[in-house]
Scaffold this active site. Structure first.
Site, PDB file in Angstrom:
ATOM      1  N   ASP A 162       0.802  -1.217   0.000  1.00 33.16           N
ATOM      2  CA  ASP A 162       0.000   0.000   0.000  1.00 33.16           C
ATOM      3  C   ASP A 162       0.840   1.275   0.000  1.00 33.16           C
ATOM      4  OD1 ASP A 162      -2.350   1.539   0.243  1.00 33.16           O
ATOM      5  OD2 ASP A 162      -2.222   1.518   2.439  1.00 33.16           O
ATOM      6  N   GLU A 418       3.360  -7.935   7.612  1.00 33.95           N
ATOM      7  CA  GLU A 418       2.070  -8.517   7.275  1.00 33.95           C
ATOM      8  C   GLU A 418       2.098  -9.632   6.235  1.00 33.95           C
ATOM      9  OE1 GLU A 418      -0.890  -5.563   6.390  1.00 33.95           O
ATOM     10  OE2 GLU A 418      -1.075  -5.029   8.503  1.00 33.95           O
ATOM     11  N   TYR A 473      -6.803  -3.032  12.697  1.00 30.71           N
ATOM     12  CA  TYR A 473      -7.679  -1.989  12.169  1.00 30.71           C
ATOM     13  C   TYR A 473      -9.129  -2.187  12.590  1.00 30.71           C
ATOM     14  CZ  TYR A 473      -3.673  -0.152   9.763  1.00 30.71           C
ATOM     15  OH  TYR A 473      -2.440   0.410   9.510  1.00 30.71           O
TER      16      TYR A 473
HETATM   17  C1  BDP Z   1      -1.495  -2.418   6.564  1.00 35.83           C
HETATM   18  C2  BDP Z   1      -0.131  -2.207   5.954  1.00 35.83           C
HETATM   19  C3  BDP Z   1       0.155  -0.763   5.570  1.00 35.83           C
HETATM   20  C4  BDP Z   1      -1.080  -0.122   5.023  1.00 35.83           C
HETATM   21  C5  BDP Z   1      -2.133  -0.107   6.101  1.00 35.83           C
HETATM   22  C6  BDP Z   1      -3.443   0.542   5.627  1.00 35.83           C
HETATM   23  O1  BDP Z   1       0.897  -2.708   6.760  1.00 35.83           O
HETATM   24  O2  BDP Z   1       1.217  -0.729   4.648  1.00 35.83           O
HETATM   25  O3  BDP Z   1      -0.848   1.156   4.516  1.00 35.83           O
HETATM   26  O4  BDP Z   1      -2.444  -1.423   6.490  1.00 35.83           O
HETATM   27  O5  BDP Z   1      -4.269  -0.153   5.064  1.00 35.83           O
HETATM   28  O6  BDP Z   1      -2.082  -3.439   5.863  1.00 35.83           O
HETATM   29  O7  BDP Z   1      -3.584   1.751   5.791  1.00 35.83           O
END
Ligand code: BDP
Length: 601
Positions: A162, A418, A473
């Site tokens: 990302d 990840e 998240y």
């Molecule tokens: C995780 C990743 C990171 C992404 C983040 C996101 O480690 O690189 O930018 O989530 O989705 O999956 O903001």
């Protein structure tokens, strides 16, 4: 690999500035030997910088394949009789370099340095032409991995991570001299005698010097920060004792100078000065100890990412970013998701910023790829991330260690971000890589960053890590907009990780937030939601004794590839891309500066 420096016997010339540049849209430059003459139809390109955003339009922004950089420089007259080395601090992601018409070095891996001895090809006092062809392609043989799709409209680069695939010469290029008999490598291992929390400690500095170019003797002298000699020793390796040592501490990056002298007969042939910070790092139970004291990580996962220059290093941006870290009360950062410029690492060492140092192994996950719009099956297989990627990954770990092994600020290696970590194939892939990291460095803890799709009940890699690092998240990708449900889910999951009996770090948590968007109901994307979400996470963190750190995702908004889940990039920054604070930045500042964090800043 030693960083070039000016010393009593060495000189450097930076080749930073405007280079001639040409994208090789048809991929014909190698065959047509573009390196053999001044680059035709070239434009000016700043080095260091990513090339992608320098000129308007999509052509260069989305270019796939080779680009050519060329410059000329005069080899200083005074370098006669010296060894002359050409060093690239980085070329993203692969490069082949020519001096005149001669190929001197090729390197794969976009974030670590490489160099070539060019003594035989240059004449002091005369000009040389340096050409580098830089390839930005990511495939199943590179780290990070990627896929090139051939379409009727040309090749298209897909990747599973990302952040935008910025490319080019992101860091400085050096021409430097060393004597023929020279220091080739220095390794230092700091320690202390007895309990590191005691007063009036005796420190130790284990050292090993590799010399090339002739028979010699080695003398090392350890100087304190005022230049006073603390101790000296003869021999290429040994252990120095440092009475009443001044430790390198989080928040105070005290460093000694290890002056390494190579004697050749009666003369001092070469001098190299290695910075040394004396500190200890240890994982004990659920505690992460620096100098024997529990350390709690406060800070961010970051990116090398700026307007116009992309991933190009810039001292003004760097010092500003570190000033913002200080303002907000951060004591640490993770080099998500690749090794950062050596200038950044030097700064962290000098100012006592603690670093989790990460390889470029990111995007090895089908579920994350699906969110970002790319479909892959069987990630860890010969059709995808297989033995070739694994070899490149091992090389990336080696090169990161070689570059950063002497840095006091680096307290933990992260060998991947990840990856899918719940399949037997992922375990098979990673087992030897953990072993390699441990074999290279027996003094620092090793870990990887766990993804929300491979939680504690199914993960197979945490057993190989000294520290649990997780990115979560809740409230964003799951329980979207529902912070009550998110809080319950987060707490339940932390209880599961707690059972491992290791320190737990939240290496990413956050919410996309449009700066200036306010909402009375605290809706997603608003500044209110980001602040409320972070606040909720902090409440949960504070309920766990095994919890040893919080790194918000991200320090600042950053650019990504195009897709339906990103609007002009990822907006999870506490700061905007141009470094203006969102409400969350003020919240973090209140939390991180508002209480005594175990006496460690
Ligand atoms: C995780 C990743 C990171 C992404 C983040 C996101 O480690 O690189 O930018 O989530 O989705 O999956 O903001």
């Amino acid at each position: 690999m030693l960083r070039p420096q000016d010393s009593a016997t060495r000189e450097r010339r930076s080749l930073a500035g405007l280079w001639r540049f040409r994208a090789d849209a048809d991929g014909v430059g190698r065959q047509e030997r573009w390196f053999a003459r001044p680059l035709a139809d070239a434009i000016d390109m700043p080095v260091p910088s990513s090339y992608n955003d320098i000129v308007p339009g999509r052509e260069l922004h989305d270019h796939v394949g080779d680009v050519w950089y060329q410059t000329t420089t005069r080899v200083p007259r005074g370098w006669a009789g010296q060894r002359v080395v050409l060093r690239f601090d980085a070329a993203t992601h692969a490069a082949t370099v020519f001096v005149g018409e001669t190929e001197v070095v090729s390197h794969q891996g976009g974030y670590t340095p490489f160099e070539a001895d060019v003594t035989e090809l240059v004449t002091p006092g005369e000009e040389i032409r340096v050409t580098a062809v830089v390839d930005n392609r990511l495939t199943w043989e590179t780290i990070p991995p990627g896929i090139i799709e051939q379409t009727p409209h040309g090749p298209r680069q897909k990747y599973m991570h990302d952040f935008f695939n910025y490319a080019g010469l992101h860091r400085t290029v050096w021409l430097y001299s060393t004597p023929v008999v020279h220091v080739e490598d220095v390794t230092v291992v700091p320690g202390v005698q007895g309990d590191p929390t005691a007063e009036h400690l005796t420190g130790t500095v284990g050292y090993a010097v590799a010399v090339a170019g002739g028979s010699t003797s080695v003398v090392v002298r350890l100087l304190d920060a005022d230049g006073g000699e603390v101790t000296r020793a003869d021999g290429a390796d040994g252990t120095l004792e440092v009475p009443d040592v001044h430790l390198w501490q989080p928040g105070e990056g005290y460093q000694y100078d290890l002056v390494v002298e190579v004697h050749h007969g009666e003369t001092v042939a070469d001098v190299y000065v290695q910075k040394v910070g004396v500190r200890t790092v240890e994982v004990r139970g659920t505690e992460f100890l620096i100098n024997g004291r529990p350390f709690y990580f406060r800070g961010f996962g970051m990116h090398e990412d700026h307007l116009t220059r992309g991933k190009g290093h810039d001292d003004a941006e760097m010092v500003h970013d570190f000033a913002l870290l200080e303002w907000i009360g951060a004591n640490s950062l993770r080099t998500s998701h690749y090794p950062y410029a050596e200038e950044v690492m030097d700064y962290a060492d000098a100012h006592g910023i603690v670093v989790i140092d990460e390889t470029p192994a990111v995007g090895m996950n089908a579920a994350v790829a699906a969110v970002l719009g790319t479909k892959i099956d069987n990630v860890f297989s010969e059709e995808a991330v297989g033995s070739k990627a694994q070899a490149a990954h091992a090389q990336a770990i080696r090169e990161l260690y070689e570059r950063d092994k002497n840095r006091p600020g680096v307290v933990l290696w992260s060998i991947a971000n990840e990856p899918e970590s719940h399949t037997p194939e992922s375990e098979e892939y990673f087992k030897p890589l953990f072993a390699l990291a441990r074999e290279l460095d027996e003094h620092r803890p090793v870990g990887f960053v766990n993804v929300m799709y491979s939680k504690a009940d199914v993960d197979r890699l945490a057993q190989y890590s000294d520290v649990i690092m997780i990115n979560r998240y809740y409230g964003w990708y799951s329980d979207s907009g529902d912070l009550e449900a998110a809080e319950a889910a987060l707490e339940a999951e932390l209880h599961q990780w707690d059972a491992h009996g290791k320190p737990i770090l939240m290496t990413e948590y956050g919410a996309d937030t449009v700066a200036g968007l306010h909402d009375l109901t605290g809706a997603m994307w608003s500044e209110e939601y980001q602040a409320e979400l972070l606040d909720m996470y902090h409440r949960v963190f504070d309920r766990f004794d095994s919890f040893q750190g919080e790194h918000v995702w991200n320090f600042a908004d950053f650019q990504t590839s195009r897709g339906i889940v990103r609007v002009d990039g990822n907006k999870k920054g506490a700061f905007t891309r141009d470094r203006r604070p969102k409400a969350a930045a003020h919240l973090l500042r209140r939390r991180w500066t508002g209480r005594d964090w175990l006496g460690q800043d």
